[in-house]
Design an enzyme around this catalytic site. Structure first.
Site, PDB file in Angstrom:
ATOM      1  N   PRO A 254     -98.031  58.726  -5.274  1.00 21.43           N
ATOM      2  CG  PRO A 254     -97.510  60.200  -7.019  1.00 21.43           C
ATOM      3  CD  PRO A 254     -97.324  59.989  -5.545  1.00 21.43           C
TER       4      PRO A 254
ATOM      5  NE  ARG B  41    -104.455  52.520 -10.314  1.00 23.66           N
ATOM      6  CZ  ARG B  41    -104.747  51.220 -10.146  1.00 23.66           C
ATOM      7  NH1 ARG B  41    -104.717  50.415 -11.174  1.00 23.66           N
ATOM      8  NH2 ARG B  41    -105.101  50.752  -8.961  1.00 23.66           N
TER       9      ARG B  41
ATOM     10  CB  CYS C 273    -104.798  24.844 -17.279  1.00 19.45           C
ATOM     11  SG  CYS C 273    -103.523  24.363 -18.439  1.00 19.45           S
TER      12      CYS C 273
HETATM   13  N1  LLP Z   1     -99.782  54.570  -0.832  1.00 19.72           N
HETATM   14  C1  LLP Z   1    -100.283  53.484  -0.212  1.00 19.72           C
HETATM   15  C2  LLP Z   1    -100.210  53.405   1.243  1.00 19.72           C
HETATM   16  C3  LLP Z   1    -100.873  52.445  -0.968  1.00 19.72           C
HETATM   17  O1  LLP Z   1    -101.376  51.387  -0.355  1.00 19.72           O
HETATM   18  C4  LLP Z   1    -100.923  52.548  -2.382  1.00 19.72           C
HETATM   19  C5  LLP Z   1    -101.497  51.495  -3.201  1.00 19.72           C
HETATM   20  C6  LLP Z   1    -100.363  53.703  -2.978  1.00 19.72           C
HETATM   21  C7  LLP Z   1     -99.804  54.686  -2.166  1.00 19.72           C
HETATM   22  C8  LLP Z   1    -100.346  53.903  -4.459  1.00 19.72           C
HETATM   23  O2  LLP Z   1    -101.615  54.007  -5.002  1.00 19.72           O
HETATM   24  P1  LLP Z   1    -101.791  54.380  -6.544  1.00 19.72           P
HETATM   25  O3  LLP Z   1    -101.357  55.806  -6.744  1.00 19.72           O
HETATM   26  O4  LLP Z   1    -100.954  53.442  -7.329  1.00 19.72           O
HETATM   27  O5  LLP Z   1    -103.238  54.179  -6.801  1.00 19.72           O
HETATM   28  N2  LLP Z   1    -102.899  46.023  -7.468  1.00 19.72           N
HETATM   29  C9  LLP Z   1    -103.989  46.974  -7.566  1.00 19.72           C
HETATM   30  C10 LLP Z   1    -103.667  48.280  -6.879  1.00 19.72           C
HETATM   31  C11 LLP Z   1    -103.286  48.136  -5.423  1.00 19.72           C
HETATM   32  C12 LLP Z   1    -102.940  49.433  -4.766  1.00 19.72           C
HETATM   33  C13 LLP Z   1    -102.397  49.226  -3.396  1.00 19.72           C
HETATM   34  N3  LLP Z   1    -101.958  50.399  -2.711  1.00 19.72           N
HETATM   35  C14 LLP Z   1    -104.342  47.180  -9.029  1.00 19.72           C
HETATM   36  O6  LLP Z   1    -103.731  46.552  -9.900  1.00 19.72           O
HETATM   37  O7  LLP Z   1    -105.246  47.929  -9.343  1.00 19.72           O
END
Ligand code: LLP
Length: 433
Positions: free
Chosen positions: A276, A278, A346
């Site tokens: 995790p 986010r 901008c």
């Molecule tokens: N594991 C892998 C292989 C991943 O690619 C990701 C996120 C995670 C774990 C973590 O996922 P989470 O628990 O954070 O959802 N920049 C985008 C989010 C990109 C996520 C990329 N991979 C945003 O701001 O929403």
């Protein structure tokens, strides 16, 4: 739940008034709460306490050393996706055997660095990559643990740019091909196949896509075991969403997620890893910004902030919603009116919200973007030569600047001048005479 709450009408980060930090650090800046980070990590850890497990924080979400050290002290592992992240994890004191290396394009140098420095496992994403890991490991006289990331062809029901588990996405190997790829892995020297990896996307607000994916992983575990592979570890990825808008239906909690994992794969007796990002960092951080001007447009009013798309790209990139709240709470019963909330960059895309209902605000007032701790500071840039936004952390009543705002001189000093521009050429000096 987070630790950014109002006390007597003023927004606090744990026990510190946000306005006080703004006065000393200047705006904009990211502000993290230690208690929230720790609380979220522990929720995941407890959710998997029914069996052997490791919560590997996906540090791409927020990778400041102070954040990593805070989580590492709780026993977190790290999920890294680049040599830079690997170096950051090691610098924060995370032992190699708690670092999982994910990512679709690991280079030979990155692979070598991780094997030399110690690695818990590589999550392999393709057959060519598997061959390179095998070759580098053999060169170094090492045997490295691997899982293979399978693409379960499941619709994660999230924003297209952050969905990863459909067959059209670049991630993992098609689950239908998995038996062949595992057979190939078993033949290659320097690799020890230990498990299966899956990650279907980010900001998932329902459990059902996870359930579909994990059931497929459970079936595959049985199949691979029947083929003679020792599958002892399942890396089930990250992706659990957070509530960005107050009106949103509440996404499932880590406890529900842990129970789902137990229900779908618990009977296999594997060690469980999750990644995790986010949910650990998202609501543990806010972006604090100041109103520069309130500008009356034609039929609309703009709130022009000193924070911009280069500091928080999510609204421009994913049409993401962030709650934007005044740091000094409005009087009870204050009338709300619509604002277009924008930054000074901008580009029209430098818009955080359109027609957002806000209480009365004036030049100089502070606002906070909630849920900005994940994919905020890490995605920032210096576009428009705006200094990279600084980061601050609180713990109880303690405050620390964990990344300072660079000065203009520091930013300019990172450029270097080629020889042919450093000394004026004859022609230039002749022309100047
Ligand atoms: N594991 C892998 C292989 C991943 O690619 C990701 C996120 C995670 C774990 C973590 O996922 P989470 O628990 O954070 O959802 N920049 C985008 C989010 C990109 C996520 C990329 N991979 C945003 O701001 O929403």
């Amino acid at each position: 739940m987070d630790h950014f709450l109002y006390r007597d009408g003023a927004l606090f980060a744990e026990d510190v008034p946000v306005a006080e930090i703004a006065a000393s650090v200047g705006t904009p800046f990211y502000l993290y709460s230690t208690a929230t980070l720790v609380r979220h990590f522990r929720l995941f850890d407890e959710a998997l306490s029914w069996g052997p497990h490791l919560v590997c924080y996906a540090m791409k979400a927020a990778s400041n050393q102070a954040i990593l050290k805070t989580l590492a002290a709780e026993g977190a592992g790290m999920d890294v996706v680049s040599g830079g992240e690997y170096a950051r994890a090691k610098a924060a004191g995370v032992p190699g055997d708690r670092i999982v290396f994910s990512g679709v394009g690991k280079t030979e140098d990155e692979i070598r660095m991780a094997i030399e420095g110690g690695i818990r496992q590589f999550n392999v994403e393709s057959e060519p990559e598997m061959a390179v890991i095998s070759r580098v490991a053999t060169d170094l006289g090492a045997t490295v643990p691997i899982t293979i990331r399978v693409n379960p062809d499941v619709d994660a029901k999230t924003h297209a740019k952050i969905a990863t588990g459909k067959s059209e996405n670049k991630f993992g190997i098609p689950i239908a091909k998995a038996r062949d790829t595992y057979a190939e892995a078993a033949r290659l020297p320097g690799l020890k196949v230990i498990g299966i990896d899956v990650h279907i996307g980010s900001q998932l607000t329902q459990l059902e896509p996870f359930e579909q994916a994990y059931k497929k992983v459970a079936e595959l575990t049985e199949t691979l075991r029947a083929d003679g592979h020792e599958i002892t570890r399942l890396d089930l990825g990250g992706g659990l969403g957070i509530p960005y808008a107050r009106s949103n239906e509440a996404p499932p909690l880590p406890g529900d997620f842990g129970a789902l994992i137990q229900r779908t794969v618990g009977h296999l007796g594997c060690e469980i890893e999750i990644e995790p990002g986010r949910l650990i960092a998202g609501n543990a951080g806010i972006l604090v910004s100041r109103v520069i001007y309130v500008k009356e447009g034609e039929g609309r009013r703009f709130l022009i902030l000193d924070g911009a798309m280069n500091d928080l790209i999510r609204p421009a990139m994913y049409d993401a919603h962030h709650e934007i709240v005044p740091v000094i709470e409005a009087e009870p019963g204050a009338e709300l009116s619509p604002f277009d909330i924008v930054g000074p960059v901008c580009e029209s895309g430098d818009t955080f919200a359109k027609g957002r209902l806000m209480p009365p605000l004036a030049d100089g007032d502070l606002v906070a973007f909630r849920s900005a701790g994940a994919y905020g500071a890490v995605m920032a840039s210096e576009y428009n030569t705006r200094p990279l936004v600084p980061e601050v952390m609180v713990k109880g009543d303690q405050v620390s600047v964990i990344r300072a705002r660079p000065s203009y001189e520091e930013m300019i000093a990172r450029d270097s001048i080629p020889d042919w521009l450093a000394t004026p050429s004859n022609a230039d000096s002749a022309a100047a005479e």
